[in-house]
Design a protein around this motif. Structure first.
Motif, mmCIF file in Angstrom:
data_model
loop_
_atom_site.group_PDB
_atom_site.id
_atom_site.type_symbol
_atom_site.label_atom_id
_atom_site.label_comp_id
_atom_site.label_asym_id
_atom_site.label_seq_id
_atom_site.Cartn_x
_atom_site.Cartn_y
_atom_site.Cartn_z
ATOM 1 N N PRO A 60 0.846 -1.191 0.000
ATOM 2 C CA PRO A 60 0.000 0.000 0.000
ATOM 3 C C PRO A 60 0.881 1.242 0.000
ATOM 4 O O PRO A 60 2.009 1.182 0.504
ATOM 5 C CB PRO A 60 -0.768 -0.120 1.320
ATOM 6 N N PRO A 61 0.473 2.322 -0.557
ATOM 7 C CA PRO A 61 -0.878 2.612 -1.030
ATOM 8 C C PRO A 61 -1.147 2.153 -2.464
ATOM 9 O O PRO A 61 -2.187 2.477 -3.029
ATOM 10 C CB PRO A 61 -0.952 4.136 -0.951
ATOM 11 N N HIS A 62 -0.230 1.377 -3.037
ATOM 12 C CA HIS A 62 -0.415 0.923 -4.419
ATOM 13 C C HIS A 62 -0.500 -0.598 -4.499
ATOM 14 O O HIS A 62 -0.031 -1.200 -5.476
ATOM 15 C CB HIS A 62 0.707 1.462 -5.310
ATOM 16 N N ALA A 63 -1.090 -1.226 -3.482
ATOM 17 C CA ALA A 63 -1.258 -2.674 -3.484
ATOM 18 C C ALA A 63 -2.105 -3.091 -4.687
ATOM 19 O O ALA A 63 -2.990 -2.356 -5.113
ATOM 20 C CB ALA A 63 -1.906 -3.130 -2.182
ATOM 21 N N GLN A 64 -1.802 -4.271 -5.217
ATOM 22 C CA GLN A 64 -2.480 -4.735 -6.424
ATOM 23 C C GLN A 64 -3.141 -6.093 -6.221
ATOM 24 O O GLN A 64 -2.504 -7.028 -5.749
ATOM 25 C CB GLN A 64 -1.471 -4.917 -7.573
ATOM 26 N N ALA A 65 -4.394 -6.195 -6.630
ATOM 27 C CA ALA A 65 -5.008 -7.491 -6.892
ATOM 28 C C ALA A 65 -4.683 -7.804 -8.347
ATOM 29 O O ALA A 65 -4.461 -6.889 -9.154
ATOM 30 C CB ALA A 65 -6.513 -7.436 -6.668
ATOM 31 N N LYS A 66 -4.637 -9.102 -8.704
ATOM 32 C CA LYS A 66 -4.260 -9.494 -10.061
ATOM 33 C C LYS A 66 -5.232 -10.537 -10.595
ATOM 34 O O LYS A 66 -5.707 -11.395 -9.848
ATOM 35 C CB LYS A 66 -2.857 -10.111 -10.078
ATOM 36 N N PRO A 134 7.317 1.570 -8.353
ATOM 37 C CA PRO A 134 8.576 0.951 -7.932
ATOM 38 C C PRO A 134 8.872 1.110 -6.442
ATOM 39 O O PRO A 134 9.445 0.221 -5.825
ATOM 40 C CB PRO A 134 9.641 1.651 -8.772
ATOM 41 N N GLU A 135 8.461 2.239 -5.861
ATOM 42 C CA GLU A 135 8.723 2.468 -4.434
ATOM 43 C C GLU A 135 7.895 1.544 -3.536
ATOM 44 O O GLU A 135 8.179 1.426 -2.340
ATOM 45 C CB GLU A 135 8.473 3.939 -4.069
ATOM 46 N N CYS A 136 6.897 0.876 -4.085
ATOM 47 C CA CYS A 136 6.038 -0.046 -3.329
ATOM 48 C C CYS A 136 6.306 -1.500 -3.670
ATOM 49 O O CYS A 136 5.628 -2.400 -3.169
ATOM 50 C CB CYS A 136 4.567 0.283 -3.579
ATOM 51 N N ASP A 137 7.279 -1.730 -4.531
ATOM 52 C CA ASP A 137 7.613 -3.071 -4.993
ATOM 53 C C ASP A 137 8.107 -3.922 -3.833
ATOM 54 O O ASP A 137 8.912 -3.470 -3.016
ATOM 55 C CB ASP A 137 8.701 -2.945 -6.066
ATOM 56 N N GLY A 138 7.635 -5.152 -3.742
ATOM 57 C CA GLY A 138 8.068 -6.064 -2.700
ATOM 58 C C GLY A 138 8.104 -7.486 -3.209
ATOM 59 O O GLY A 138 7.559 -7.799 -4.271
ATOM 60 N N GLY A 139 8.729 -8.363 -2.441
ATOM 61 C CA GLY A 139 8.779 -9.752 -2.853
ATOM 62 C C GLY A 139 9.402 -10.639 -1.805
ATOM 63 O O GLY A 139 9.945 -10.166 -0.800
ATOM 64 N N LEU A 140 9.298 -11.940 -2.053
ATOM 65 C CA LEU A 140 9.887 -12.976 -1.210
ATOM 66 C C LEU A 140 10.688 -13.910 -2.096
ATOM 67 O O LEU A 140 10.317 -14.144 -3.255
ATOM 68 C CB LEU A 140 8.787 -13.784 -0.502
ATOM 69 N N ILE A 141 11.729 -14.485 -1.548
ATOM 70 C CA ILE A 141 12.548 -15.421 -2.312
ATOM 71 C C ILE A 141 11.713 -16.646 -2.678
ATOM 72 O O ILE A 141 10.950 -17.164 -1.860
ATOM 73 C CB ILE A 141 13.840 -15.799 -1.552
ATOM 74 N N TRP A 142 11.825 -17.066 -3.905
ATOM 75 C CA TRP A 142 10.990 -18.130 -4.474
ATOM 76 C C TRP A 142 11.136 -19.476 -3.771
ATOM 77 O O TRP A 142 10.187 -20.229 -3.671
ATOM 78 C CB TRP A 142 11.300 -18.282 -5.964
ATOM 79 N N ASN A 143 12.331 -19.787 -3.261
ATOM 80 C CA ASN A 143 12.587 -21.113 -2.682
ATOM 81 C C ASN A 143 12.716 -21.083 -1.162
ATOM 82 O O ASN A 143 13.400 -21.926 -0.581
ATOM 83 C CB ASN A 143 13.834 -21.718 -3.314
ATOM 84 N N ASP A 144 12.041 -20.157 -0.512
ATOM 85 C CA ASP A 144 12.079 -20.045 0.950
ATOM 86 C C ASP A 144 11.582 -21.356 1.570
ATOM 87 O O ASP A 144 10.436 -21.753 1.355
ATOM 88 C CB ASP A 144 11.191 -18.879 1.386
ATOM 89 N N PRO A 145 12.407 -22.040 2.372
ATOM 90 C CA PRO A 145 11.973 -23.309 2.968
ATOM 91 C C PRO A 145 10.825 -23.133 3.965
ATOM 92 O O PRO A 145 10.091 -24.089 4.225
ATOM 93 C CB PRO A 145 13.241 -23.848 3.648
ATOM 94 N N ASP A 146 10.657 -21.924 4.512
ATOM 95 C CA ASP A 146 9.540 -21.692 5.434
ATOM 96 C C ASP A 146 8.200 -21.683 4.702
ATOM 97 O O ASP A 146 7.158 -21.908 5.315
ATOM 98 C CB ASP A 146 9.726 -20.373 6.183
ATOM 99 N N ILE A 147 8.212 -21.394 3.420
ATOM 100 C CA ILE A 147 6.989 -21.449 2.611
ATOM 101 C C ILE A 147 6.827 -22.852 2.034
ATOM 102 O O ILE A 147 5.743 -23.420 2.057
ATOM 103 C CB ILE A 147 7.010 -20.375 1.502
ATOM 104 N N GLY A 148 7.895 -23.425 1.512
ATOM 105 C CA GLY A 148 7.894 -24.819 1.091
ATOM 106 C C GLY A 148 7.199 -25.115 -0.230
ATOM 107 O O GLY A 148 6.603 -26.184 -0.391
ATOM 108 N N ILE A 149 7.288 -24.211 -1.177
ATOM 109 C CA ILE A 149 6.680 -24.462 -2.479
ATOM 110 C C ILE A 149 7.513 -25.503 -3.232
ATOM 111 O O ILE A 149 8.737 -25.422 -3.273
ATOM 112 C CB ILE A 149 6.603 -23.164 -3.309
ATOM 113 N N TYR A 150 6.826 -26.471 -3.837
ATOM 114 C CA TYR A 150 7.479 -27.393 -4.763
ATOM 115 C C TYR A 150 7.382 -26.767 -6.154
ATOM 116 O O TYR A 150 6.293 -26.521 -6.649
ATOM 117 C CB TYR A 150 6.819 -28.775 -4.756
#
Length: 190
Positions: A60-66, A134-150
């Motif tokens: 926020p204030p530029h959060a996006q639904a997709k 760009p000032e609201c850009d965020g992210g998480l590392i794709w292979n975070d073991p705490d998330i556990g995505i295959y």
């Protein structure tokens, strides 16, 4: 209005020429309880099988639904719950999206989004509810073991941007998103 991801399957009308599909209708969306206004369309092309894009979000204030669909090839699309206080915080859901099937996934605000390509030369198109900031850009590392995505990857591994390879882990996130009372559940289809 939806507060967790939803899988949409727009109807296709076929004849000898091929098919026609209404990929988005504000009236149809409203009838399904989706009251979003999309302001920007984005498209990506990924040459290699195993291209990973994400996990991205905009604060926020530029959060996006997709509203995401695969227009060429196929992907596995992921949504990670990053709503502070959610009983499903850090958990994810996924859906296979194909150009052939025309499936779409609606990702509300409060979810990190990413996908992996399942074949070469994949194109993905998505509508968003706020402009890129760009000032609201965020992210998480794709292979975070705490998330556990295959991630179904080829033997050569993931193809990543430098930016995506350097994203922080979930444990480092100070989430700007509040839990709204709707825990993450398996993706319903509309």
């Amino acid at each position: 209005m939806t507060t967790t991801p939803i899988l949409l399957r727009p109807r296709r009308f076929q004849d000898t020429r091929g098919w026609f599909s209404e990929t988005y209708s504000k009236a149809t969306a409203a009838a399904a309880g989706i009251g979003l206004t999309f302001v920007q369309d984005n498209q990506s092309f990924s040459a290699a099988t195993g291209t990973v894009r994400g996990l991205h979000f905009q604060r926020p204030p530029h959060a996006q639904a997709k509203l995401v669909r695969c227009t060429r090839g196929s992907i596995i699309d992921y949504a990670v719950d990053i709503r502070r206080g959610s009983p499903t915080y850090g958990r994810f859901v996924s859906a296979r999206l194909t150009a052939e099937g025309g499936e779409q996934i609606l990702l509300p605000v409060g979810f990190a989004h990413g996908f992996v390509t399942l074949e070469p030369d994949v194109e993905v198109a998505y509508k968003v509810t706020d402009f890129y900031a760009p000032e609201c850009d965020g992210g998480l590392i794709w292979n975070d073991p705490d998330i556990g995505i295959y991630w179904p990857l080829p033997a050569s591994g993931a193809s990543l941007s430098e930016k995506d390879a350097a994203l922080p882990r979930l444990a480092e996130l100070d989430s700007p998103f509040e839990y709204d009372g709707a825990p993450l559940e398996p993706i319903p289809e509309l």
